[in-house]
Design a protein around this motif. Structure first.
Motif, mmCIF file in Angstrom:
data_model
loop_
_atom_site.group_PDB
_atom_site.id
_atom_site.type_symbol
_atom_site.label_atom_id
_atom_site.label_comp_id
_atom_site.label_asym_id
_atom_site.label_seq_id
_atom_site.Cartn_x
_atom_site.Cartn_y
_atom_site.Cartn_z
ATOM 1 N N GLN A 49 27.208 63.719 74.279
ATOM 2 C CA GLN A 49 27.543 62.996 73.050
ATOM 3 C C GLN A 49 27.398 63.890 71.821
ATOM 4 O O GLN A 49 28.207 63.820 70.894
ATOM 5 C CB GLN A 49 26.633 61.765 72.898
ATOM 6 C CG GLN A 49 26.767 60.747 74.030
ATOM 7 C CD GLN A 49 28.209 60.348 74.284
ATOM 8 O OE1 GLN A 49 28.742 60.544 75.364
ATOM 9 N NE2 GLN A 49 28.847 59.789 73.278
ATOM 10 N N ASN A 53 30.344 65.186 69.252
ATOM 11 C CA ASN A 53 30.204 65.010 67.808
ATOM 12 C C ASN A 53 30.320 66.341 67.074
ATOM 13 O O ASN A 53 30.907 66.405 65.983
ATOM 14 C CB ASN A 53 28.858 64.368 67.494
ATOM 15 C CG ASN A 53 28.772 63.908 66.058
ATOM 16 O OD1 ASN A 53 29.443 62.971 65.646
ATOM 17 N ND2 ASN A 53 27.947 64.593 65.259
ATOM 18 N N TRP A 56 33.970 67.103 66.638
ATOM 19 C CA TRP A 56 34.531 66.306 65.545
ATOM 20 C C TRP A 56 34.100 66.856 64.187
ATOM 21 O O TRP A 56 34.905 66.967 63.256
ATOM 22 C CB TRP A 56 34.065 64.854 65.668
ATOM 23 C CG TRP A 56 34.830 64.039 66.655
ATOM 24 C CD1 TRP A 56 34.571 63.906 67.987
ATOM 25 C CD2 TRP A 56 35.977 63.226 66.398
ATOM 26 N NE1 TRP A 56 35.481 63.066 68.573
ATOM 27 C CE2 TRP A 56 36.355 62.629 67.629
ATOM 28 C CE3 TRP A 56 36.719 62.939 65.260
ATOM 29 C CZ2 TRP A 56 37.428 61.766 67.737
ATOM 30 C CZ3 TRP A 56 37.802 62.074 65.366
ATOM 31 C CH2 TRP A 56 38.151 61.496 66.594
ATOM 32 N N TYR A 57 32.834 67.201 64.072
ATOM 33 C CA TYR A 57 32.281 67.702 62.812
ATOM 34 C C TYR A 57 32.948 69.008 62.400
ATOM 35 O O TYR A 57 33.316 69.194 61.232
ATOM 36 C CB TYR A 57 30.776 67.894 62.973
ATOM 37 C CG TYR A 57 30.103 68.556 61.801
ATOM 38 C CD1 TYR A 57 29.962 67.898 60.578
ATOM 39 C CD2 TYR A 57 29.574 69.843 61.919
ATOM 40 C CE1 TYR A 57 29.337 68.507 59.502
ATOM 41 C CE2 TYR A 57 28.951 70.458 60.854
ATOM 42 C CZ TYR A 57 28.826 69.793 59.645
ATOM 43 O OH TYR A 57 28.206 70.400 58.574
ATOM 44 N N MET A 72 29.024 61.771 60.861
ATOM 45 C CA MET A 72 30.052 61.871 61.891
ATOM 46 C C MET A 72 29.562 61.274 63.205
ATOM 47 O O MET A 72 30.333 60.657 63.951
ATOM 48 C CB MET A 72 30.454 63.336 62.091
ATOM 49 C CG MET A 72 31.552 63.545 63.126
ATOM 50 S SD MET A 72 33.106 62.712 62.691
ATOM 51 C CE MET A 72 33.793 63.896 61.533
ATOM 52 N N PHE A 73 28.277 61.435 63.487
ATOM 53 C CA PHE A 73 27.708 60.849 64.702
ATOM 54 C C PHE A 73 27.787 59.324 64.632
ATOM 55 O O PHE A 73 28.046 58.650 65.636
ATOM 56 C CB PHE A 73 26.254 61.299 64.882
ATOM 57 C CG PHE A 73 25.757 61.166 66.295
ATOM 58 C CD1 PHE A 73 26.251 61.983 67.299
ATOM 59 C CD2 PHE A 73 24.794 60.226 66.632
ATOM 60 C CE1 PHE A 73 25.806 61.857 68.609
ATOM 61 C CE2 PHE A 73 24.340 60.099 67.929
ATOM 62 C CZ PHE A 73 24.846 60.924 68.921
ATOM 63 N N ASN A 76 31.338 58.395 65.424
ATOM 64 C CA ASN A 76 31.605 58.500 66.852
ATOM 65 C C ASN A 76 30.923 57.409 67.659
ATOM 66 O O ASN A 76 31.472 56.928 68.648
ATOM 67 C CB ASN A 76 31.177 59.875 67.363
ATOM 68 C CG ASN A 76 32.305 60.884 67.281
ATOM 69 O OD1 ASN A 76 33.423 60.624 67.702
ATOM 70 N ND2 ASN A 76 32.019 62.045 66.723
ATOM 71 N N CYS A 77 29.713 57.026 67.244
ATOM 72 C CA CYS A 77 29.017 55.942 67.948
ATOM 73 C C CYS A 77 29.780 54.632 67.804
ATOM 74 O O CYS A 77 29.912 53.865 68.763
ATOM 75 C CB CYS A 77 27.595 55.796 67.414
ATOM 76 S SG CYS A 77 26.456 57.064 68.003
ATOM 77 N N ARG A 97 37.468 55.136 64.696
ATOM 78 C CA ARG A 97 37.006 56.428 64.191
ATOM 79 C C ARG A 97 37.759 56.822 62.922
ATOM 80 O O ARG A 97 37.165 57.331 61.969
ATOM 81 C CB ARG A 97 37.169 57.506 65.267
ATOM 82 C CG ARG A 97 36.167 57.402 66.407
ATOM 83 C CD ARG A 97 36.376 58.517 67.421
ATOM 84 N NE ARG A 97 35.361 58.500 68.464
ATOM 85 C CZ ARG A 97 35.476 57.844 69.616
ATOM 86 N NH1 ARG A 97 36.593 57.146 69.859
ATOM 87 N NH2 ARG A 97 34.518 57.865 70.504
#
Length: 294
Positions: A49, A53, A56-57, A72-73, A76-77, A97
């Motif tokens: 996970q 992330n 994505w970051y 960002m986390f 994503n969560c 998202r």
């Protein structure tokens, strides 16, 4: 009201899943798993996970969106929770998202959608590459070619499109593709993330059958995910479990052991992710607001 509905859906899905299990056999199977193995599996999933992330970051940062790693986390969560309760190919999670990224990153709708699309390109391109090795190139070569073309032809079509989203997407893809110090690590990161799934599967299988190879574990894992992508049940519920259990049994694993492996794998990679994500969302909103700026 939306949160209550979400909680109700999650509880309902869990009750449906639990009602299909042989509780006594499951408990016996779980008891066969050493504590260190269970700890390793959960640690690998948490690492998965965080790696997702991180990707994505880095993509958001590369295209000029200012959003913290922890914000960002949170994005994503939220997406992961919605992925778990929407059918098939996770469209709901990606939309979530994009919406949350627009809010947390203070960017335009086109920019948020472009970031989601770029990450999906990296993820799906790596997935098709790995599945080509695990299941067979004849199935995935056309899809892999499509995704590679999307990465390498945007500069040729950018001047011919008029939709703002496509223009933004072409610009961001071209920007990231031109940065080899970023493009290569992001693609390798996607490969690493996808390989962690059969790795977790292989660790589990070894607790019940030592004659199943990593290659077979990978093929079974990705075949089950292929079925889960069909837009039939939320999170691929049912189809994933039936496919994985059946394929494990076909390789010689006892049916009871195959069912236990499937349930444990699904709990670590699906239910745990959902619960972990929901817990982080609650913490981020109520206990850890300062994470927005870190």
């Amino acid at each position: 009201m939306k949160k209550k509905i979400l909680i109700a859906v999650i509880v309902t899905l869990m009750l449906i899943a639990l009602s299909q299990l042989d509780a006594e056999g499951l408990l016996y199977g779980v008891a066969q798993i050493p504590v260190w193995v269970a700890t390793l599996l959960f640690a690998l999933q948490i690492a998965t996970q965080f790696l997702i992330n991180w990707q994505w970051y880095e993509i958001a940062k590369a295209v000029g969106i200012r959003v913290s790693f922890w914000a960002m986390f949170y994005v994503n969560c939220k997406g992961a929770v919605v992925d778990s309760i929407t059918p098939g190919v996770k469209i709901g999670g990606e939309v979530t998202r994009a919406v949350q990224l627009k809010r947390e990153g203070a960017c335009t709708t086109e920019q948020a959608a472009a970031i989601v699309a770029v990450q999906k390109l990296f993820s799906m391109g790596a997935l098709f590459l790995v599945m080509g090795f695990a299941v067979g190139w004849w199935v995935f070569i056309p899809f892999l070619i499509i995704f590679l073309c999307v990465f390498f032809v945007p500069h040729r079509i950018k001047n011919y499109v008029r939709w703002n989203f496509l223009i933004t997407l072409c610009e961001q893809v071209e920007n990231i593709r031109g940065n080899k110090r970023l493009f290569v690590p992001l693609f390798l990161l996607s490969l690493c993330i996808w390989l962690l799934y059969p790795a977790k599967m292989y660790i589990l299988v070894l607790q019940f059958a030592t004659d199943v190879s990593f290659f077979n574990a990978a093929a079974i894992t990705f075949a089950a995910y292929m079925v889960a992508m069909l837009p039939i049940f939320p999170g691929g519920l049912g189809g994933f479990e039936a496919t994985m259990t059946g394929l494990l049994a076909a390789t010689g694993v006892a049916v009871a052991s195959a069912a236990v492996i499937t349930v444990l794998f699904r709990f670590v990679t699906f239910w745990f992710v959902m619960l972990f994500g929901a817990g982080y969302i609650a913490l981020y909103k109520k206990v850890l607001p300062t994470l927005r700026d870190l």
